[in-house]
Scaffold this motif. Structure first.
Motif, short mmCIF file in Angstrom:
data_model
loop_
_atom_site.label_atom_id
_atom_site.label_comp_id
_atom_site.label_asym_id
_atom_site.label_seq_id
_atom_site.Cartn_x
_atom_site.Cartn_y
_atom_site.Cartn_z
N PRO A 255 -38.54 25.45 -6.03
CA PRO A 255 -39.20 26.68 -5.57
C PRO A 255 -39.51 27.65 -6.70
CG PRO A 255 -36.89 26.69 -4.93
CD PRO A 255 -37.18 25.32 -5.47
N GLU A 256 -39.01 27.40 -7.92
CA GLU A 256 -39.36 28.29 -9.03
C GLU A 256 -40.85 28.27 -9.33
OE1 GLU A 256 -37.57 24.57 -11.13
OE2 GLU A 256 -37.39 25.64 -9.24
N ARG A 257 -41.58 27.27 -8.83
CA ARG A 257 -43.02 27.21 -9.03
C ARG A 257 -43.77 28.03 -7.99
NH1 ARG A 257 -42.82 26.17 -14.16
NH2 ARG A 257 -41.75 24.22 -14.63
N ILE A 258 -43.04 28.77 -7.16
CA ILE A 258 -43.64 29.63 -6.15
C ILE A 258 -43.21 31.08 -6.33
CG2 ILE A 258 -43.90 30.02 -3.67
CD1 ILE A 258 -43.02 27.13 -3.22
N TYR A 259 -41.97 31.29 -6.79
CA TYR A 259 -41.32 32.60 -6.66
C TYR A 259 -41.28 33.44 -7.93
CZ TYR A 259 -39.56 31.01 -2.10
OH TYR A 259 -39.46 30.58 -0.81
N SER A 260 -42.06 33.11 -8.94
CA SER A 260 -41.98 33.88 -10.19
C SER A 260 -42.38 35.34 -10.02
CB SER A 260 -42.85 33.23 -11.27
OG SER A 260 -42.37 31.96 -11.62
N SER A 261 -43.23 35.64 -9.02
CA SER A 261 -43.67 37.02 -8.78
C SER A 261 -43.04 37.62 -7.52
CB SER A 261 -45.20 37.07 -8.67
OG SER A 261 -45.81 36.66 -9.87
N MET A 262 -41.97 37.00 -7.02
CA MET A 262 -41.40 37.43 -5.74
C MET A 262 -40.77 38.82 -5.83
SD MET A 262 -41.20 36.68 -2.64
CE MET A 262 -41.75 34.98 -2.75
N ILE A 292 -47.24 31.85 0.74
CA ILE A 292 -45.87 31.53 0.35
C ILE A 292 -45.23 30.62 1.40
CG2 ILE A 292 -43.54 32.49 0.06
CD1 ILE A 292 -44.95 34.96 -1.21
N ALA A 293 -45.45 30.93 2.67
CA ALA A 293 -44.86 30.12 3.74
C ALA A 293 -45.36 28.68 3.68
CB ALA A 293 -45.18 30.74 5.10
N THR A 294 -46.66 28.51 3.43
CA THR A 294 -47.22 27.16 3.35
C THR A 294 -46.67 26.41 2.14
OG1 THR A 294 -49.25 27.90 4.43
CG2 THR A 294 -49.35 25.84 3.20
N LEU A 295 -46.67 27.07 0.99
CA LEU A 295 -46.17 26.42 -0.22
C LEU A 295 -44.68 26.12 -0.11
CD1 LEU A 295 -48.15 28.47 -2.86
CD2 LEU A 295 -48.27 26.00 -2.56
N ARG A 296 -43.96 27.00 0.54
CA ARG A 296 -42.53 26.74 0.73
C ARG A 296 -42.32 25.48 1.58
NH1 ARG A 296 -38.39 27.67 4.38
NH2 ARG A 296 -36.36 28.17 3.42
N SER A 297 -43.13 25.31 2.63
CA SER A 297 -43.02 24.11 3.44
C SER A 297 -43.32 22.86 2.62
CB SER A 297 -43.97 24.19 4.64
OG SER A 297 -43.56 25.20 5.54
N MET A 298 -44.32 22.96 1.75
CA MET A 298 -44.64 21.82 0.89
C MET A 298 -43.50 21.54 -0.09
SD MET A 298 -48.68 22.70 0.15
CE MET A 298 -49.00 21.21 -0.81
N SER A 299 -42.90 22.61 -0.61
CA SER A 299 -41.79 22.44 -1.55
C SER A 299 -40.58 21.82 -0.86
CB SER A 299 -41.42 23.79 -2.17
OG SER A 299 -40.49 23.64 -3.21
N VAL A 300 -40.32 22.22 0.39
CA VAL A 300 -39.23 21.60 1.15
C VAL A 300 -39.51 20.12 1.37
CG1 VAL A 300 -38.03 21.57 3.37
CG2 VAL A 300 -38.50 23.74 2.25
N ALA A 301 -40.80 19.77 1.61
CA ALA A 301 -41.16 18.36 1.78
C ALA A 301 -40.89 17.57 0.50
CB ALA A 301 -42.63 18.24 2.18
#
Length: 385
Positions: A255-262, A292-301
């Motif tokens: 998830p670090e590829r999603i949350y750098s600007s969180m 973010i929600a969509t990318l998080r689902s992909m990251s969980v996959a």
């Protein structure tokens, strides 16, 4: 494209992973350094060895490594939760980050028993920090054009060459370096091997590189007649390309590829709640949250694939590419929104946070593989090149 998207089978974090979240939140309440948001925005670039050792004392460095080597033996889902909470809070995780995320798993998978016993327990105790020796000067994004070379000697190997953009090399004890052991750079993927390099050895010199923000996360590392023991080789000679691709799957999958600007997004949302938001600002915030929600689902996959001991190289590349766009879009939009209302005095912490991320965000699409390289991988998987 449908074939690629089908690999992202919807996955849920199991109940034991979600219940683990409360433990992580409690730990952060007790141990997270009390610093302003512009410092927390550095998160996985923030080096704090003491924080990493506190985390290790809980058994959360090397979380997925086997207990026989000092790890907690937990699954990839719980590591996802741990990483998600650390990054959302802006915890300084850089000290242990690379060793936990990829060097440890790489040694576990490809190293011999002596290497596992020598390095993995120290990684799990927060005593051994690793950096990645991949990129080289004048090579751009062509990782396969490695020129650093290790040649056999009577006692082991002699290493010469240079690595660049090596994150936190000046703070680490070890590097896992991709170097050439046979052939020429024109041979590309053939003849590459990986070595564990003790950065305190004679002939190793490290020059920190300062970025626009004044930080020195990156470094150039020079190897000048560095003598390595025979057991510095990881895995089989000539298998470096296969190994480094497995390592990159670990690097790109979290998830670090999603949350750098969180941290910035949370701060901006708080600012809007206090001072009011225009319709356009509310819509933008909603778009960011939905992305973010969509990318998080992909990251969980992708995490589910790791939990099944698969190597989701292309899937991780896709999430990383899309995630990078989001990470860069957030500071760009917040900066634009703030400048569009010059008569409203900005919160100084919000101003410093968006200023930092606006300067550093161009690197988001460089680290872990450039956008062009990732899209080339995706295109090949679709039979387009």
């Amino acid at each position: 494209m449908n074939q690629l998207l089908q690999t992202f089978r919807l996955a849920q974090l199991p109940p034991e992973a979600e219940s683990f979240r409360a433990d992580v939140k409690q730990f952060l309440a007790e141990h997270l350094p009390q610093v302003p948001a512009d410092r927390r925005a550095r998160s996985w670039m923030g080096f704090d060895a003491d924080f990493s050792r506190h985390l290790a004392a809980r058994g959360w460095v090397g979380l997925t490594l086997p207990p026989a080597f000092g790890g907690a033996g937990l699954d990839a889902f719980r590591r996802f939760v741990l990483v998600e909470e650390l990054l959302s809070a802006g915890a300084p995780v850089a000290a242990h980050w690379i060793a936990d995320r990829q060097s440890g798993p790489l040694i576990l998978r490809y190293g011999n028993e002596a290497q596992r016993l020598a390095y993995l327990p120290r990684i799990c105790r927060g005593e051994a920090f690793f950096c990645i020796g991949m990129s080289e000067p004048n090579a751009g994004s062509d990782l396969a054009s490695v020129r650093s070379r290790a040649v056999r000697t009577e006692t082991g190997w002699r290493l010469n060459g240079r690595k660049i953009w090596t994150t936190n090399a000046h703070h680490c004890q070890y590097m896992i370096a991709l170097v050439r052991t046979s052939g020429t750079p024109e041979d590309k993927q053939k003849g590459l091997s990986q070595f564990i390099v003790d950065l305190s050895l004679p002939g190793v010199s490290i020059r920190p590189i300062h970025d626009l923000t004044g930080d020195a996360h990156f470094a150039e590392v020079v190897f000048d007649e560095v003598e390595l023991a025979d057991d510095a080789l990881v895995g089989q000679e000539g298998s470096g390309w296969e190994q480094v691709n497995a390592e990159l799957a670990f690097e790109r999958s979290g998830p670090e590829r999603i949350y750098s600007s969180m941290v910035l997004l949370d701060l901006w949302a708080t600012h809007l709640r206090r001072h009011g938001a225009t319709r356009e600002q509310s819509a933008a915030l909603g778009r960011f949250v939905s992305h973010i929600a969509t990318l998080r689902s992909m990251s969980v996959a992708v995490t589910a694939k790791l939990a099944r001991h698969e190597s989701p190289v292309v899937e991780a590349a896709l999430v990383k590419d899309l995630g990078t766009e989001l990470e860069q879009a957030i500071p760009a939009y917040v900066e634009s929104a703030m400048s569009a209302d010059p008569d409203s005095p900005p919160d100084p912490v919000l101003y410093r946070t968006v200023a930092y991320l606006s300067q550093i965000s161009p690197t988001f699409s460089l680290r872990g593989g450039t956008r062009e390289i990732l899209r080339g991988m995706i295109a090949r998987s679709l039979g387009l090149r």
